[in-house]
Design a protein around this motif. Structure first.
Motif, PDB file in Angstrom:
ATOM      1  N   ASP A  90     -14.407  -4.582  -1.670  1.00 45.61           N
ATOM      2  CA  ASP A  90     -13.413  -3.596  -2.708  1.00 45.61           C
ATOM      3  C   ASP A  90     -12.537  -2.913  -2.741  1.00 45.61           C
ATOM      4  OD1 ASP A  90     -14.216  -6.752  -4.307  1.00 45.61           O
ATOM      5  OD2 ASP A  90     -16.065  -5.538  -5.153  1.00 45.61           O
ATOM      6  N   LEU A  91     -13.376  -2.368  -1.909  1.00 49.35           N
ATOM      7  CA  LEU A  91     -12.076  -0.771  -1.766  1.00 49.35           C
ATOM      8  C   LEU A  91     -11.469  -1.337  -1.015  1.00 49.35           C
ATOM      9  CD1 LEU A  91     -15.012   1.822  -2.097  1.00 49.35           C
ATOM     10  CD2 LEU A  91     -13.635   1.208  -4.096  1.00 49.35           C
ATOM     11  N   LYS A  92     -11.873  -1.950   0.248  1.00 50.20           N
ATOM     12  CA  LYS A  92     -11.101  -2.290   1.449  1.00 50.20           C
ATOM     13  C   LYS A  92      -9.331  -2.870   1.004  1.00 50.20           C
ATOM     14  CE  LYS A  92     -14.029  -1.113   5.198  1.00 50.20           C
ATOM     15  NZ  LYS A  92     -14.285  -1.161   6.815  1.00 50.20           N
ATOM     16  N   GLN A  93     -10.185  -3.864  -0.022  1.00 52.09           N
ATOM     17  CA  GLN A  93      -8.826  -4.820  -0.707  1.00 52.09           C
ATOM     18  C   GLN A  93      -8.095  -4.254  -1.213  1.00 52.09           C
ATOM     19  OE1 GLN A  93     -11.864  -7.495  -1.961  1.00 52.09           O
ATOM     20  NE2 GLN A  93     -11.232  -9.074  -0.216  1.00 52.09           N
ATOM     21  N   ILE A  94      -8.891  -3.298  -2.349  1.00 50.13           N
ATOM     22  CA  ILE A  94      -7.793  -2.176  -2.983  1.00 50.13           C
ATOM     23  C   ILE A  94      -6.652  -2.147  -2.284  1.00 50.13           C
ATOM     24  CG2 ILE A  94      -6.978  -0.619  -4.387  1.00 50.13           C
ATOM     25  CD1 ILE A  94     -10.646  -1.908  -5.759  1.00 50.13           C
ATOM     26  N   ILE A  95      -7.203  -1.088  -1.164  1.00 49.69           N
ATOM     27  CA  ILE A  95      -6.029  -0.072   0.132  1.00 49.69           C
ATOM     28  C   ILE A  95      -5.514  -1.330   0.437  1.00 49.69           C
ATOM     29  CG2 ILE A  95      -6.220   1.161   2.120  1.00 49.69           C
ATOM     30  CD1 ILE A  95      -9.048   2.036   1.160  1.00 49.69           C
ATOM     31  N   THR A  96      -5.992  -2.552   0.711  1.00 48.91           N
ATOM     32  CA  THR A  96      -5.232  -3.246   1.836  1.00 48.91           C
ATOM     33  C   THR A  96      -3.950  -3.964   1.038  1.00 48.91           C
ATOM     34  OG1 THR A  96      -6.643  -4.241   3.322  1.00 48.91           O
ATOM     35  CG2 THR A  96      -5.202  -5.180   3.776  1.00 48.91           C
ATOM     36  N   LEU A  97      -4.440  -4.638  -0.365  1.00 54.14           N
ATOM     37  CA  LEU A  97      -3.673  -4.842  -1.191  1.00 54.14           C
ATOM     38  C   LEU A  97      -1.987  -4.207  -1.269  1.00 54.14           C
ATOM     39  CD1 LEU A  97      -5.371  -7.425  -3.055  1.00 54.14           C
ATOM     40  CD2 LEU A  97      -4.091  -7.441  -1.510  1.00 54.14           C
ATOM     41  N   SER A  98      -2.825  -2.263  -1.611  1.00 49.41           N
ATOM     42  CA  SER A  98      -1.670  -1.516  -1.895  1.00 49.41           C
ATOM     43  C   SER A  98      -0.566  -1.281  -0.488  1.00 49.41           C
ATOM     44  CB  SER A  98      -2.326   0.171  -2.127  1.00 49.41           C
ATOM     45  OG  SER A  98      -1.607   0.431  -2.349  1.00 49.41           O
ATOM     46  N   ASP A 129       0.563  -3.914   1.241  1.00 46.34           N
ATOM     47  CA  ASP A 129       0.626  -4.691   1.175  1.00 46.34           C
ATOM     48  C   ASP A 129       1.905  -4.794   0.131  1.00 46.34           C
ATOM     49  OD1 ASP A 129      -0.045  -5.499   3.164  1.00 46.34           O
ATOM     50  OD2 ASP A 129      -1.798  -7.368   2.506  1.00 46.34           O
ATOM     51  N   GLY A 130       2.023  -4.086  -0.531  1.00 45.93           N
ATOM     52  CA  GLY A 130       3.085  -3.180  -1.194  1.00 45.93           C
ATOM     53  C   GLY A 130       3.206  -3.842  -2.820  1.00 45.93           C
ATOM     54  N   PHE A 131       1.229  -4.312  -3.202  1.00 50.38           N
ATOM     55  CA  PHE A 131       0.903  -4.509  -4.120  1.00 50.38           C
ATOM     56  C   PHE A 131       1.251  -3.572  -5.382  1.00 50.38           C
ATOM     57  CE2 PHE A 131       0.547  -8.630  -1.902  1.00 50.38           C
ATOM     58  CZ  PHE A 131      -0.474  -8.870  -2.446  1.00 50.38           C
ATOM     59  N   SER A 132       1.353  -3.981  -6.758  1.00 50.72           N
ATOM     60  CA  SER A 132       1.330  -3.569  -7.582  1.00 50.72           C
ATOM     61  C   SER A 132      -0.236  -2.579  -8.042  1.00 50.72           C
ATOM     62  CB  SER A 132       1.799  -3.287  -8.764  1.00 50.72           C
ATOM     63  OG  SER A 132       1.596  -4.349  -9.507  1.00 50.72           O
ATOM     64  N   ASN A 133      -0.733  -2.137  -8.671  1.00 50.20           N
ATOM     65  CA  ASN A 133      -1.564  -1.519  -9.290  1.00 50.20           C
ATOM     66  C   ASN A 133      -2.566  -2.986 -10.409  1.00 50.20           C
ATOM     67  OD1 ASN A 133      -2.131   0.660  -8.077  1.00 50.20           O
ATOM     68  ND2 ASN A 133      -2.417   2.175  -9.867  1.00 50.20           N
ATOM     69  N   SER A 163      -5.555   9.748   5.068  1.00 51.32           N
ATOM     70  CA  SER A 163      -4.319   8.677   4.586  1.00 51.32           C
ATOM     71  C   SER A 163      -4.729   6.836   4.327  1.00 51.32           C
ATOM     72  CB  SER A 163      -3.505   8.550   5.780  1.00 51.32           C
ATOM     73  OG  SER A 163      -4.008   7.294   6.672  1.00 51.32           O
ATOM     74  N   PHE A 164      -4.774   5.992   3.999  1.00 49.44           N
ATOM     75  CA  PHE A 164      -4.828   4.562   3.459  1.00 49.44           C
ATOM     76  C   PHE A 164      -5.790   4.067   4.458  1.00 49.44           C
ATOM     77  CE2 PHE A 164      -3.314   3.383  -0.937  1.00 49.44           C
ATOM     78  CZ  PHE A 164      -3.310   4.257  -1.540  1.00 49.44           C
ATOM     79  N   LYS A 165      -4.630   4.202   6.113  1.00 46.96           N
ATOM     80  CA  LYS A 165      -4.428   3.353   7.024  1.00 46.96           C
ATOM     81  C   LYS A 165      -5.963   4.403   7.854  1.00 46.96           C
ATOM     82  CE  LYS A 165      -0.293   1.803   8.502  1.00 46.96           C
ATOM     83  NZ  LYS A 165       0.206   0.928   9.035  1.00 46.96           N
ATOM     84  N   GLU A 166      -6.094   4.854   7.035  1.00 47.11           N
ATOM     85  CA  GLU A 166      -7.700   5.802   8.239  1.00 47.11           C
ATOM     86  C   GLU A 166      -8.659   5.713   7.183  1.00 47.11           C
ATOM     87  OE1 GLU A 166      -6.093  10.321   9.808  1.00 47.11           O
ATOM     88  OE2 GLU A 166      -6.245  10.058   7.552  1.00 47.11           O
ATOM     89  N   LEU A 167      -8.497   5.388   5.770  1.00 50.10           N
ATOM     90  CA  LEU A 167      -9.735   4.886   4.871  1.00 50.10           C
ATOM     91  C   LEU A 167     -10.158   3.499   5.582  1.00 50.10           C
ATOM     92  CD1 LEU A 167      -8.517   6.677   1.798  1.00 50.10           C
ATOM     93  CD2 LEU A 167     -10.254   7.052   3.095  1.00 50.10           C
TER      94      LEU A 167
END
Length: 175
Positions: free
Chosen positions: A9-17, A19-23, A50-54
């Protein structure tokens, strides 16, 4: 953050962020609280990565960096969850009411939840997927029939005898 999230779920939050999704949109997409997403976004931003590193970290490393915290009083919550096992088994019995089971729970629990929270926790634990479909009916072509659940009783005034009776139900689906 009342609900704990797994590393996926953490990875999905980062990925969607990324991709430009709002919170708010991320929360809706993943079916989690907006406040939970907001909290994790603050954690991610405050981290040294950074988000990509995470995203490149494995699940164990991500869990170690961002442990899930919960605001649920575990003893109280566990007591409620144990009680729900019995409630869920009794749910299919005739005459079942949540209010009756809540009152029983409130009497035996040391710190009972309110009825509203009792129902909210029950719905979360035993969420049902609701399905629906449209049925086409031709007027006057069919009728659905059944008997009501529990038998009613009629009392004979002269003898006092209690006579069980069935209640017959019929509906026309197009009416």
């Amino acid at each position: 953050m009342a609900n704990t999230l797994d590393p996926m779920d953490l990875k999905q939050i980062i990925t969607l962020s990324l991709d430009g999704f709002s919170n708010r949109k991320i929360a809706t997409t993943l079916g989690i609280s907006r406040n939970t997403v907001n909290s994790y976004m603050k954690f991610f931003t405050a981290s040294d990565y950074s988000f990509k590193e995470l995203l490149s970290f494995d699940n164990a490393h991500l869990s170690a960096l961002f442990p899930s915290h919960t605001t649920i009083d575990n003893e109280r919550h566990d007591e409620l969850m144990l009680y729900f096992e019995g409630v869920n088994k009794a749910r299919n019995h005739p005459g079942f009411t949540f209010l009756y089971h809540y009152q029983e729970y409130a009497q035996q629990a040391s710190q009972p939840y309110s009825y509203t929270q009792f129902m909210e926790h029950y719905r979360r634990k035993y969420a049902k997927v609701k399905g629906s479909m449209k049925l086409e009916h031709e007027a006057g072509n069919e009728m659905y029939i059944d008997y009501a659940g529990k038998k009613l009783h009629v009392v004979n005034k002269e003898t006092g005898e209690v006579i069980p009776v069935e209640v017959f139900i019929a509906i026309l689906p197009n009416s």
